[in-house]
Enzyme design. Structure first.
Site, PDB file in Angstrom:
ATOM      1  N   CYS A  56      -1.481   0.725   7.416  1.00 47.76           N
ATOM      2  CA  CYS A  56      -2.926   0.418   7.522  1.00 47.76           C
ATOM      3  C   CYS A  56      -3.312  -0.790   6.662  1.00 47.76           C
ATOM      4  O   CYS A  56      -3.507  -1.896   7.168  1.00 47.76           O
ATOM      5  CB  CYS A  56      -3.778   1.629   7.120  1.00 47.76           C
ATOM      6  SG  CYS A  56      -3.527   3.094   8.136  1.00 47.76           S
ATOM      7  N   ARG A  57      -3.433  -0.585   5.341  1.00 52.20           N
ATOM      8  CA  ARG A  57      -4.030  -1.627   4.493  1.00 52.20           C
ATOM      9  C   ARG A  57      -3.137  -2.851   4.287  1.00 52.20           C
ATOM     10  O   ARG A  57      -3.589  -3.986   4.463  1.00 52.20           O
ATOM     11  CB  ARG A  57      -4.423  -1.033   3.135  1.00 52.20           C
ATOM     12  CG  ARG A  57      -5.586  -0.070   3.227  1.00 52.20           C
ATOM     13  CD  ARG A  57      -5.727   0.760   1.970  1.00 52.20           C
ATOM     14  NE  ARG A  57      -4.588   1.651   1.806  1.00 52.20           N
ATOM     15  CZ  ARG A  57      -4.350   2.403   0.751  1.00 52.20           C
ATOM     16  NH1 ARG A  57      -5.174   2.338  -0.286  1.00 52.20           N
ATOM     17  NH2 ARG A  57      -3.306   3.198   0.701  1.00 52.20           N
ATOM     18  N   SER A  58      -1.882  -2.643   3.870  1.00 51.74           N
ATOM     19  CA  SER A  58      -1.080  -3.838   3.548  1.00 51.74           C
ATOM     20  C   SER A  58      -0.712  -4.672   4.779  1.00 51.74           C
ATOM     21  O   SER A  58      -0.692  -5.901   4.678  1.00 51.74           O
ATOM     22  CB  SER A  58       0.147  -3.496   2.690  1.00 51.74           C
ATOM     23  OG  SER A  58       1.034  -2.625   3.341  1.00 51.74           O
TER      24      SER A  58
ATOM     25  N   ASP B 242      -8.155   4.206   0.866  1.00 57.12           N
ATOM     26  CA  ASP B 242      -7.184   4.559   1.914  1.00 57.12           C
ATOM     27  C   ASP B 242      -7.943   5.005   3.170  1.00 57.12           C
ATOM     28  O   ASP B 242      -8.672   6.001   3.129  1.00 57.12           O
ATOM     29  CB  ASP B 242      -6.319   5.699   1.360  1.00 57.12           C
ATOM     30  CG  ASP B 242      -5.255   6.141   2.338  1.00 57.12           C
ATOM     31  OD1 ASP B 242      -5.287   5.700   3.504  1.00 57.12           O
ATOM     32  OD2 ASP B 242      -4.394   6.930   1.921  1.00 57.12           O
TER      33      ASP B 242
ATOM     34  N   CYS C  95       0.865  -1.188   0.000  1.00 58.04           N
ATOM     35  CA  CYS C  95       0.000   0.000   0.000  1.00 58.04           C
ATOM     36  C   CYS C  95       0.898   1.233   0.000  1.00 58.04           C
ATOM     37  O   CYS C  95       2.068   1.148  -0.402  1.00 58.04           O
ATOM     38  CB  CYS C  95      -0.976  -0.024   1.184  1.00 58.04           C
ATOM     39  SG  CYS C  95      -0.190   0.008   2.800  1.00 58.04           S
TER      40      CYS C  95
ATOM     41  N   ASN D 215       2.260   1.489   4.402  1.00 53.47           N
ATOM     42  CA  ASN D 215       2.554   0.207   5.076  1.00 53.47           C
ATOM     43  C   ASN D 215       2.259   0.255   6.581  1.00 53.47           C
ATOM     44  O   ASN D 215       2.952  -0.377   7.384  1.00 53.47           O
ATOM     45  CB  ASN D 215       4.007  -0.243   4.824  1.00 53.47           C
ATOM     46  CG  ASN D 215       4.311  -1.676   5.244  1.00 53.47           C
ATOM     47  OD1 ASN D 215       5.394  -1.981   5.723  1.00 53.47           O
ATOM     48  ND2 ASN D 215       3.376  -2.577   5.076  1.00 53.47           N
TER      49      ASN D 215
HETATM   50  P1  4NP Z   1      -1.812   2.822   4.116  1.00 56.27           P
HETATM   51  O1  4NP Z   1      -2.444   4.202   4.689  1.00 56.27           O
HETATM   52  O2  4NP Z   1      -1.236   3.165   2.764  1.00 56.27           O
HETATM   53  O3  4NP Z   1      -2.985   1.919   4.032  1.00 56.27           O
HETATM   54  O4  4NP Z   1      -0.768   2.390   5.123  1.00 56.27           O
HETATM   55  C1  4NP Z   1      -1.735   5.399   4.802  1.00 56.27           C
HETATM   56  C2  4NP Z   1      -0.849   5.567   5.845  1.00 56.27           C
HETATM   57  C3  4NP Z   1      -0.172   6.770   5.974  1.00 56.27           C
HETATM   58  C4  4NP Z   1      -0.389   7.787   5.067  1.00 56.27           C
HETATM   59  C5  4NP Z   1      -1.269   7.623   4.024  1.00 56.27           C
HETATM   60  C6  4NP Z   1      -1.948   6.405   3.885  1.00 56.27           C
HETATM   61  N1  4NP Z   1       0.290   9.023   5.233  1.00 56.27           N
HETATM   62  O5  4NP Z   1       0.042   9.944   4.436  1.00 56.27           O
HETATM   63  O6  4NP Z   1       1.110   9.173   6.165  1.00 56.27           O
END
Ligand code: 4NP
Length: 174
Positions: free
Chosen positions: A22-24, A133, A17, A20
């Site tokens: 939340c989703r992945s 997201d 994702c 790294n």
């Molecule tokens: P992820 O979510 O891609 O599912 O881990 C996010 C985590 C952090 C951020 C964006 C999306 N960020 O902008 O810090």
């Protein structure tokens, strides 16, 4: 050789994702648990990474940890990392959560495009073609992430069993 699985090379899966956190990591934990439940852990190596380096070394987002915990998934061992060029050679499948992830990983590919898959292609029945997201959203977005990961993990495992594990003993095919 006492164990049939020792002669089969592991299928190496990397979930990707943006951050790294939340989703992945959620996809990784959900897929790992499904594989464990089916007694297939010996056949898989499973990891996750982000396309951005904002959170390198961080634990999973506390909201992801909390929501996952309620469904029996433990995200606490996870530490965020960024995808590296070597990952594209090492892993057999690189599974992205959304279109930005897909195009960012595709831009790193030299010859490995066939390894690149969209996670939600394994759950067409959901009507979602990506996992939104959840980072700047409320609790329902974290629940949706889990719902979609659980559905896509099943579809992915069915695909991999059919493609790579169709000669397993009957009791491990369930
Ligand atoms: P992820 O979510 O891609 O599912 O881990 C996010 C985590 C952090 C951020 C964006 C999306 N960020 O902008 O810090």
């Amino acid at each position: 050789m006492s164990n049939a699985s020792q002669s089969v090379p592991k299928i190496k899966i990397l979930f990707v994702c943006l951050g790294n956190i939340c989703r992945s990591p959620t996809a990784e934990a959900v897929f790992r648990k499904l594989v464990e439940t089916e007694g297939l852990s010996d056949y898989f190596e499973i990891d996750s990474a982000g396309t951005a380096g904002y959170h390198i070394g961080d634990m999973a987002d506390s909201r992801s940890i909390r929501h996952a915990q309620k469904r029996g998934y433990d995200l606490t061992p996870h530490r965020a990392r960024r995808i590296e060029a070597e990952d594209l050679d090492y892993y057999d499948y690189i599974i992205t959560m959304d279109e930005d992830n897909y195009s960012n990983v595709a831009a790193l590919c030299t010859t490995q495009w066939k390894k690149l898959k969209r996670f939600m292609d394994f759950a067409p029945e959901t009507g979602y073609d990506e996992i939104p997201d959840p980072y700047s959203r409320g609790p329902e977005a974290f629940e949706l992430t889990l719902d979609l990961c659980e559905k896509a993990a099943k579809g992915l495992l069915d695909f991999l069993k059919e493609k790579h594990l169709s000669n397993l003993p009957r009791e491990q095919k369930a």
